[in-house]
Design a protein around this motif. Structure first.
Motif, PDB file in Angstrom:
ATOM      1  N   SER A  86       0.821  -1.206   0.000  1.00  0.00           N
ATOM      2  CA  SER A  86       0.000   0.000   0.000  1.00  0.00           C
ATOM      3  C   SER A  86       0.856   1.258   0.000  1.00  0.00           C
ATOM      4  O   SER A  86       0.513   2.253  -0.668  1.00  0.00           O
ATOM      5  CB  SER A  86      -0.943  -0.002   1.204  1.00  0.00           C
ATOM      6  N   TYR A  90       0.425   4.436  -2.483  1.00  0.00           N
ATOM      7  CA  TYR A  90       0.190   5.808  -2.042  1.00  0.00           C
ATOM      8  C   TYR A  90       1.191   6.768  -2.699  1.00  0.00           C
ATOM      9  O   TYR A  90       0.823   7.853  -3.162  1.00  0.00           O
ATOM     10  CB  TYR A  90       0.320   5.920  -0.524  1.00  0.00           C
ATOM     11  N   ARG A 105      -1.975   8.522   1.446  1.00  0.00           N
ATOM     12  CA  ARG A 105      -2.005   7.712   2.675  1.00  0.00           C
ATOM     13  C   ARG A 105      -3.020   8.293   3.663  1.00  0.00           C
ATOM     14  O   ARG A 105      -3.792   7.561   4.275  1.00  0.00           O
ATOM     15  CB  ARG A 105      -0.620   7.655   3.311  1.00  0.00           C
ATOM     16  N   GLU A 126      -4.649  -2.632   2.777  1.00  0.00           N
ATOM     17  CA  GLU A 126      -3.601  -3.519   2.250  1.00  0.00           C
ATOM     18  C   GLU A 126      -4.227  -4.781   1.666  1.00  0.00           C
ATOM     19  O   GLU A 126      -5.066  -5.425   2.291  1.00  0.00           O
ATOM     20  CB  GLU A 126      -2.626  -3.905   3.361  1.00  0.00           C
ATOM     21  N   LEU A 129      -5.949  -2.773  -2.821  1.00  0.00           N
ATOM     22  CA  LEU A 129      -5.674  -1.712  -3.789  1.00  0.00           C
ATOM     23  C   LEU A 129      -5.286  -2.435  -5.071  1.00  0.00           C
ATOM     24  O   LEU A 129      -4.111  -2.677  -5.346  1.00  0.00           O
ATOM     25  CB  LEU A 129      -4.565  -0.788  -3.273  1.00  0.00           C
ATOM     26  N   ASN A 253      -0.515  -6.257  -2.401  1.00  0.00           N
ATOM     27  CA  ASN A 253      -1.746  -6.317  -3.187  1.00  0.00           C
ATOM     28  C   ASN A 253      -1.601  -7.351  -4.300  1.00  0.00           C
ATOM     29  O   ASN A 253      -0.958  -7.080  -5.325  1.00  0.00           O
ATOM     30  CB  ASN A 253      -2.061  -4.934  -3.759  1.00  0.00           C
TER      31      ASN A 253
END
Length: 307
Positions: A86, A90, A105, A126, A129, A253
């Protein structure tokens, strides 16, 4: 002139509330309402407005070069690779949208942030995405983009096929996605993914610790193939050397291939694996043989010049 198209990630507009029907006219007032009449000044204003509108319609095309059409904003592509954590997503979102670092974030984790995540995620995106290529335009917001990623993951992972496949292995869909994130991090090919997934299932079934370096890397915020004895002793729920079972959340992811590998693993009794060299991952149920493979891996690592 530039015409901007609406962001594909914007909130849908809420429909207008229908007006309430008017009550019927009183029988005491049968006279119909008067129609407003334009004054002379009003007629002149209306005529002048029509002339201005026609003039504008004629002038705008004249501002363009011959053969030129009004410009339409071309979307830019944001690529989210399979296996990204994640934090990496971001950073990429902030850069793609030209925003200060940390904006995406904050949008994903701030109190009140609403992403379509399973209840088991506890608000942590997490694993959800979804890796794909996303179009980005000037009107795109980090909230809308992250919401679309999570919505896409929910749709791809929320099928009956995946739910049934996870259930067949005694897992929830969220647990299957968590296992898939490990498979994604540990394997380099669809064939190896299916074998790594089988190792995960075999170890869980035997009550063995998973002992995955990828989960340690996640806990330590790094990515490496070198794991020390000290690393395996860290106090973290992601230390699968010390703690049995799956980690509390995904560690990245995963893509659909990794999830498919978890619900349809290869057949085998393997409990160990190590990538001795690129393209050469060896699986075995024999610990002594595994140790030999690890020794070969270490020898290959030492032979690589430092740089």
């Amino acid at each position: 002139m530039t015409y901007r198209q609406a962001s594909p990630y914007a909130h849908p507009r809420r429909p207008r509330r229908p007006s309430l029907p008017r009550s019927p006219r009183s029988p005491r007032s049968p006279r119909p309402p008067r129609r407003g009449r334009l004054t002379r000044r009003g007629r002149l204003a209306l005529l002048l407005g029509a002339v201005v509108a026609v003039a504008a319609a004629i002038t705008v095309p004249l501002l363009l070069l011959p053969g030129e059409e009004p410009a339409v904003e071309q979307p830019r592509a944001l690529l989210v690779p399979e296996g990204w954590r994640s934090g990496q997503v971001y950073t990429a979102v902030d850069r793609a949208l030209g925003l200060p670092e940390g904006t995406a974030r904050k949008a994903a984790t701030a109190p009140g942030a609403v992403l379509p995540l399973p209840a088991e995620a506890g608000g942590n995106p997490e694993g959800y995405l979804f890796p794909a290529t996303y179009p980005v335009v000037a009107a795109t917001t980090p909230e809308g983009l992250l919401r679309y990623m999570a919505q896409t993951a929910g749709e791809r992972f929320g099928t009956e096929r995946i739910a049934d496949g996870a259930r067949a292995h005694g897992m929830s869909v969220y647990q299957a996605v968590t296992a898939a994130s490990i498979v994604q991090a540990e394997a380099d090919s669809p064939e190896d993914m299916a074998k790594v997934a089988r190792v995960v299932h075999n170890r869980l079934a035997r009550g063995m610790a998973l002992q995955m370096d990828s989960t340690l890397n996640y806990a330590l915020g790094r990515s490496t193939v070198d794991t020390s004895v000290a690393d395996t002793k860290i106090a973290s729920p992601y230390n699968t050397y010390e703690r049995k079972g799956l980690p509390p959340t995904p560690i990245g992811n995963p893509g659909e291939q990794a999830v498919d590998a978890v619900i349809r693993p290869a057949d085998g009794d393997w409990l160990y694996f190590v990538t001795v060299a690129p393209g050469d991952t060896r699986f075995t149920a024999d610990y002594a043989l595994h140790q030999e493979n690890v020794a070969e891996f270490n020898a290959n690592r030492r032979a690589v010049p430092a740089g």
